[in-house]
Structures are given as C-alpha cells and as structure tokens.
Design a protein around this motif. Structure first.
Motif, PDB file in Angstrom:
ATOM      1  N   ARG A  12      23.507  22.722  28.134  1.00 17.23           N
ATOM      2  CA  ARG A  12      22.052  22.548  28.154  1.00 17.23           C
ATOM      3  C   ARG A  12      21.686  21.174  28.705  1.00 17.23           C
ATOM      4  O   ARG A  12      20.855  21.047  29.612  1.00 17.23           O
ATOM      5  CB  ARG A  12      21.504  22.712  26.731  1.00 17.23           C
ATOM      6  CG  ARG A  12      20.029  22.447  26.609  1.00 17.23           C
ATOM      7  CD  ARG A  12      19.538  22.625  25.169  1.00 17.23           C
ATOM      8  NE  ARG A  12      18.204  22.073  24.999  1.00 17.23           N
ATOM      9  CZ  ARG A  12      17.943  20.786  24.756  1.00 17.23           C
ATOM     10  NH1 ARG A  12      18.938  19.936  24.702  1.00 17.23           N
ATOM     11  NH2 ARG A  12      16.707  20.366  24.614  1.00 17.23           N
ATOM     12  N   SER A  13      22.313  20.141  28.188  1.00 17.10           N
ATOM     13  CA  SER A  13      21.993  18.775  28.626  1.00 17.10           C
ATOM     14  C   SER A  13      22.254  18.599  30.112  1.00 17.10           C
ATOM     15  O   SER A  13      21.410  18.098  30.855  1.00 17.10           O
ATOM     16  CB  SER A  13      22.824  17.764  27.828  1.00 17.10           C
ATOM     17  OG  SER A  13      22.455  17.787  26.469  1.00 17.10           O
ATOM     18  N   LYS A  14      23.415  19.009  30.549  1.00 21.67           N
ATOM     19  CA  LYS A  14      23.755  18.865  31.964  1.00 21.67           C
ATOM     20  C   LYS A  14      22.761  19.606  32.844  1.00 21.67           C
ATOM     21  O   LYS A  14      22.294  19.084  33.860  1.00 21.67           O
ATOM     22  CB  LYS A  14      25.175  19.395  32.219  1.00 21.67           C
ATOM     23  CG  LYS A  14      26.285  18.461  31.794  1.00 21.67           C
ATOM     24  CD  LYS A  14      27.625  18.950  32.318  1.00 21.67           C
ATOM     25  CE  LYS A  14      28.757  18.016  31.903  1.00 21.67           C
ATOM     26  NZ  LYS A  14      30.086  18.538  32.308  1.00 21.67           N
ATOM     27  N   ALA A  15      22.443  20.828  32.411  1.00 15.36           N
ATOM     28  CA  ALA A  15      21.522  21.630  33.206  1.00 15.36           C
ATOM     29  C   ALA A  15      20.154  20.957  33.287  1.00 15.36           C
ATOM     30  O   ALA A  15      19.538  20.899  34.359  1.00 15.36           O
ATOM     31  CB  ALA A  15      21.395  23.034  32.609  1.00 15.36           C
ATOM     32  N   LEU A  16      19.693  20.428  32.150  1.00 17.71           N
ATOM     33  CA  LEU A  16      18.399  19.737  32.139  1.00 17.71           C
ATOM     34  C   LEU A  16      18.412  18.554  33.090  1.00 17.71           C
ATOM     35  O   LEU A  16      17.461  18.321  33.832  1.00 17.71           O
ATOM     36  CB  LEU A  16      18.093  19.252  30.714  1.00 17.71           C
ATOM     37  CG  LEU A  16      17.598  20.300  29.720  1.00 17.71           C
ATOM     38  CD1 LEU A  16      17.525  19.729  28.315  1.00 17.71           C
ATOM     39  CD2 LEU A  16      16.242  20.837  30.158  1.00 17.71           C
ATOM     40  N   ILE A  17      19.504  17.816  33.079  1.00 14.37           N
ATOM     41  CA  ILE A  17      19.607  16.624  33.913  1.00 14.37           C
ATOM     42  C   ILE A  17      19.653  16.991  35.395  1.00 14.37           C
ATOM     43  O   ILE A  17      18.930  16.426  36.212  1.00 14.37           O
ATOM     44  CB  ILE A  17      20.850  15.796  33.515  1.00 14.37           C
ATOM     45  CG1 ILE A  17      20.634  15.162  32.145  1.00 14.37           C
ATOM     46  CG2 ILE A  17      21.163  14.733  34.548  1.00 14.37           C
ATOM     47  CD1 ILE A  17      21.867  14.542  31.532  1.00 14.37           C
ATOM     48  N   VAL A  18      20.493  17.954  35.719  1.00  7.39           N
ATOM     49  CA  VAL A  18      20.625  18.355  37.117  1.00  7.39           C
ATOM     50  C   VAL A  18      19.307  18.922  37.633  1.00  7.39           C
ATOM     51  O   VAL A  18      18.870  18.601  38.744  1.00  7.39           O
ATOM     52  CB  VAL A  18      21.759  19.396  37.283  1.00  7.39           C
ATOM     53  CG1 VAL A  18      21.704  20.012  38.663  1.00  7.39           C
ATOM     54  CG2 VAL A  18      23.098  18.743  37.039  1.00  7.39           C
ATOM     55  N   ARG A  19      18.669  19.728  36.807  1.00  9.08           N
ATOM     56  CA  ARG A  19      17.399  20.318  37.218  1.00  9.08           C
ATOM     57  C   ARG A  19      16.346  19.240  37.448  1.00  9.08           C
ATOM     58  O   ARG A  19      15.600  19.262  38.430  1.00  9.08           O
ATOM     59  CB  ARG A  19      16.940  21.317  36.157  1.00  9.08           C
ATOM     60  CG  ARG A  19      15.503  21.807  36.298  1.00  9.08           C
ATOM     61  CD  ARG A  19      15.269  23.011  35.430  1.00  9.08           C
ATOM     62  NE  ARG A  19      15.922  24.188  36.020  1.00  9.08           N
ATOM     63  CZ  ARG A  19      15.237  25.239  36.482  1.00  9.08           C
ATOM     64  NH1 ARG A  19      13.914  25.252  36.446  1.00  9.08           N
ATOM     65  NH2 ARG A  19      15.861  26.266  36.989  1.00  9.08           N
ATOM     66  N   ALA A  20      16.295  18.299  36.520  1.00  6.58           N
ATOM     67  CA  ALA A  20      15.339  17.201  36.662  1.00  6.58           C
ATOM     68  C   ALA A  20      15.615  16.413  37.937  1.00  6.58           C
ATOM     69  O   ALA A  20      14.703  16.077  38.695  1.00  6.58           O
ATOM     70  CB  ALA A  20      15.424  16.270  35.449  1.00  6.58           C
ATOM     71  N   PHE A  21      16.878  16.165  38.161  1.00  3.22           N
ATOM     72  CA  PHE A  21      17.250  15.421  39.370  1.00  3.22           C
ATOM     73  C   PHE A  21      16.846  16.185  40.627  1.00  3.22           C
ATOM     74  O   PHE A  21      16.299  15.609  41.569  1.00  3.22           O
ATOM     75  CB  PHE A  21      18.749  15.147  39.385  1.00  3.22           C
ATOM     76  CG  PHE A  21      19.249  14.570  40.679  1.00  3.22           C
ATOM     77  CD1 PHE A  21      19.130  13.215  40.931  1.00  3.22           C
ATOM     78  CD2 PHE A  21      19.804  15.391  41.657  1.00  3.22           C
ATOM     79  CE1 PHE A  21      19.576  12.670  42.128  1.00  3.22           C
ATOM     80  CE2 PHE A  21      20.245  14.863  42.855  1.00  3.22           C
ATOM     81  CZ  PHE A  21      20.129  13.502  43.084  1.00  3.22           C
ATOM     82  N   ALA A  22      17.123  17.470  40.626  1.00  4.75           N
ATOM     83  CA  ALA A  22      16.817  18.283  41.798  1.00  4.75           C
ATOM     84  C   ALA A  22      15.324  18.245  42.115  1.00  4.75           C
ATOM     85  O   ALA A  22      14.926  18.157  43.271  1.00  4.75           O
ATOM     86  CB  ALA A  22      17.273  19.719  41.581  1.00  4.75           C
ATOM     87  N   ASP A  23      14.510  18.313  41.073  1.00  7.74           N
ATOM     88  CA  ASP A  23      13.061  18.231  41.280  1.00  7.74           C
ATOM     89  C   ASP A  23      12.674  16.864  41.820  1.00  7.74           C
ATOM     90  O   ASP A  23      11.936  16.743  42.798  1.00  7.74           O
ATOM     91  CB  ASP A  23      12.329  18.493  39.953  1.00  7.74           C
ATOM     92  CG  ASP A  23      12.383  19.958  39.557  1.00  7.74           C
ATOM     93  OD1 ASP A  23      12.819  20.777  40.393  1.00  7.74           O
ATOM     94  OD2 ASP A  23      12.000  20.278  38.423  1.00  7.74           O
ATOM     95  N   LEU A  24      13.168  15.835  41.166  1.00  9.46           N
ATOM     96  CA  LEU A  24      12.794  14.478  41.533  1.00  9.46           C
ATOM     97  C   LEU A  24      13.265  14.113  42.935  1.00  9.46           C
ATOM     98  O   LEU A  24      12.599  13.366  43.652  1.00  9.46           O
ATOM     99  CB  LEU A  24      13.368  13.486  40.519  1.00  9.46           C
ATOM    100  CG  LEU A  24      12.672  13.480  39.159  1.00  9.46           C
ATOM    101  CD1 LEU A  24      13.499  12.735  38.124  1.00  9.46           C
ATOM    102  CD2 LEU A  24      11.295  12.851  39.291  1.00  9.46           C
TER     103      LEU A  24
END
Lengths: 184, 184
Positions: A12-24
């Motif tokens: 969950r944490s990794k996915a949240l981070i990667v997703r946030a990064f991808a958006d940003l």
DNA sequence: CCCATAGTCGAACGTAATGTTCGTTAACAC
DNA sequence: GTGTTAACGAACATTACGTTCGACTATGGG
C-alpha cells in the motif's frame, strides 16, 4: 518464517508513493519536485518514504521496473511473437499510460531533450521534403530529429571516436534509405 | 554611459561558473549536483553565482545558448550551405566537445534516456539483421533505438492521439525504407 | 592619473528540504 | 489470540538554498 509476498501495508505504501510521484512528475518540473511533495501527496509518514526509497530518483527508477516486467510479460506472450518490436512497446505504453507519462514527462529527460530538439529541428527542416501529408510529416520529423539527437548523444558520450563527417554520412544514409536488412 | 560589452569581471565569473559546471556535469549525477559544488569548483563567492544565475538549471541553459549561437554562425557560413544538416551539427559538436559533453552527459537527459534505451534495445535487436559489419551495426542500433524513444516520447507527451499499431507501422516503415523524399 | 561605477567577496541569516532516530500505535500473518 | 512488523509523527542535526549587507577592488571613462 517470512512470507513470500510483501506485507499488505508495504504494498500500500509503495503504491501510494509511486502513484503520487507519477502524478507530480507530469504536473511539475522534476528538478523542483521534492520528497516533501511526494509524501504530502501520498499522505504517508516521512520515515515510511525513506523505509522504501532512498530518494525521489529511486521512485523514478521503480517506475522502470514496472515497465520492464510488464514489457517482458508482453514480449513472451504468444500474441506478440509475430509483432515487430515497436508494436509491442507502443501497445504496452498505450496500456500503461500513467507510468509512461510519468517517465517521459519527468523533465529528468525533458529539459535537455527538448532544447536539443528545438535547436536541431530548423536545421533538419531544410532537408525534409515539403510536400508530404501533414500527419506523416510530423512523424517523420520526430523520427528524424530523435535519431540524430540519439546518435549525437551516443557519439559524444562514447568520446567522439568517429570522424564527424563519416558519422554524418552514415546518419544521412540511414535516414534516407532506412536500415539495411530491416524488414518492413 | 554603460559599456557595450560586459565588464571583464562579469565575463570572468560567468566563464568560471560555466566551466566548473561543465566539468562537474560529466563527473557526477546532475540531480545530485548542487550550487555549492559549482561555486566551490569555480571558486567564486556565493552571491556572485546568484548575481548571474538563478540556479544550476540556468547554467545548463546558458550552455545551450553557446551551442545555439555557435550553430547559427556555422549554418550561415558559406562553407556549410551545401552540407546536410547532420554535417553541420556533428562538426559543431566536434569543435565544442566540452560543452556538448556537459549537455549530453548531464543526466538531466541521461537517466531516463539510458533506462529506456536499455529497456528497448533487446527488443529491437530481434529485428535487426545479424550480418552487418560491427561498426555499422552499432550505429544502426543507436539510430534505431533513438528514433523509437523519440517517437514514443513525442506520442506520450502529446497525449496518445494516434493508434499505437498505426504509429508502429509508420515507424517500422521509416526505419526500414527511410524518410520518403530525403536526399541521401 | 583619478574617480565614480559596478562587481566580487565573505559572512551572516532565515528558510526549506534532507535523512535519521525512536517511542507509540495499529495492522498484519499465522 | 499472540508475536511480529510496519506506519506514524515528532524531533533532530545537517545540508543546501537564496538573499542581504558592508567592505574591498578591479574596471573603464574622462
């Protein structure tokens, strides 16, 4: 005994981070994108981020892992054994637009690339024929300029080991006649 | 009355900074390269740096200015009116190796580019003929993979507005037969 | 040669991001 | 249920950022 798969919380944490990064990465300049931005957007603790990634670059690299494994799967699938390489790659990008956007838009690649492109296009346009269809012409332009930038970069980073005129001649031949032996 | 040219000290400071940056850009990762590194290497005061550049990106961009003006001069010179675009560009790079090294090596372009390249090369190798001369083959490979990365990036950043199979077909045709109407 | 201008220096400063630590809390696997 | 493990969040030292200021000095005009 440790479990074979990662703890659900880790995923969950990794996915949240990667997703946030991808958006940003598509929203703002990669250079000015901070770890702080990422953990704010992902809404995870600071220490959680550093538990999984060294820095923002590590997150970017993990995007490549996604792409890599995805491509490998696609390449080994029976449906693509007959397809050309470009087919496989482009279809994969089509399917995982989110990741590809992050990777390509991230100005980690963009800044230099864009400038070189801007710089070289007017030169190349002098050589390109004017009478092709608009759609085709755009693609040919991108194809042409990208090939030159790539070859230039390769040549520069490998220490200028070929005579420039010779390389230019090779390039021009490849551009005009295509790659010898390559099946269309 | 202000002088037409910059104060000698300004030229000196800028040159020191740009030179330091150019060296550092090939030595270490652009992302981890700090303003502090630059002013240490250039041996100029902190405030001096900020008097001339906003940040390290501005220094990188000023490298492009050098390239741009240099290219423009070269292009307008009578010796190059007959040369192909690639000739002009590659000869210019040959002459200004220092700047080109900084620009190309700076992983502002490198990181993503290198990874995509690593990723795509094995795919493309399946399509490339095995029997060409080694030197030619290397160049053809770089040409091929760069064109694909460039076209991919263009496609991704302009919003996937073409069908992937269509784009793949166009690409394959360009790669195999060359750009229609382009004189070798 | 002299003088006003303008650039450099270096220290200092507030701010912001970095990367790490640790005790507490909660979710997980079995 | 129980032991394990991760997330949390606050705190911290460190580093880089970007700006300011006064003292100094090279520069180029006159």
């Amino acid at each position: 005994m440790t479990t074979l798969v990662e703890d659900r919380r880790v995923r969950r944490s990794k996915a949240l981070i990667v997703r946030a990064f991808a958006d940003l990465a598509v929203e703002k300049d990669y250079g000015r994108l901070t770890v702080q931005d990422i953990i704010d957007r992902a809404d995870v603790g600071r220490s959680t981020f550093y538990a999984h990634f060294r820095d923002k670059q590590a997150v970017l690299l993990s995007c490549f892992d996604e792409v890599e494994t995805g491509l490998a799967v696609l390449a080994d699938s029976p449906s693509s054994t007959n397809s050309a390489a470009a087919n496989v790659v482009l279809n994969h990008a089509w399917e995982y637009q989110r990741v590809y956007r992050a990777v390509c838009a991230s100005s980690a690649s963009g800044l230099v690339q864009r400038h070189l492109r801007q710089l070289l296009l007017p030169f190349l346009d002098r050589s390109l024929p004017q009478d092709t269809r608009p759609g085709e012409r755009v693609i040919a332009r991108e194809f042409y300029v990208s090939a030159l930038i790539g070859l230039l970069t390769w040549w520069v980073t490998t220490g200028f080991r070929i005579d420039p005129d010779e390389l230019a001649a090779d390039f021009q031949l490849l551009a005009a006649r295509g790659i010898p032996g390559l099946k269309a």
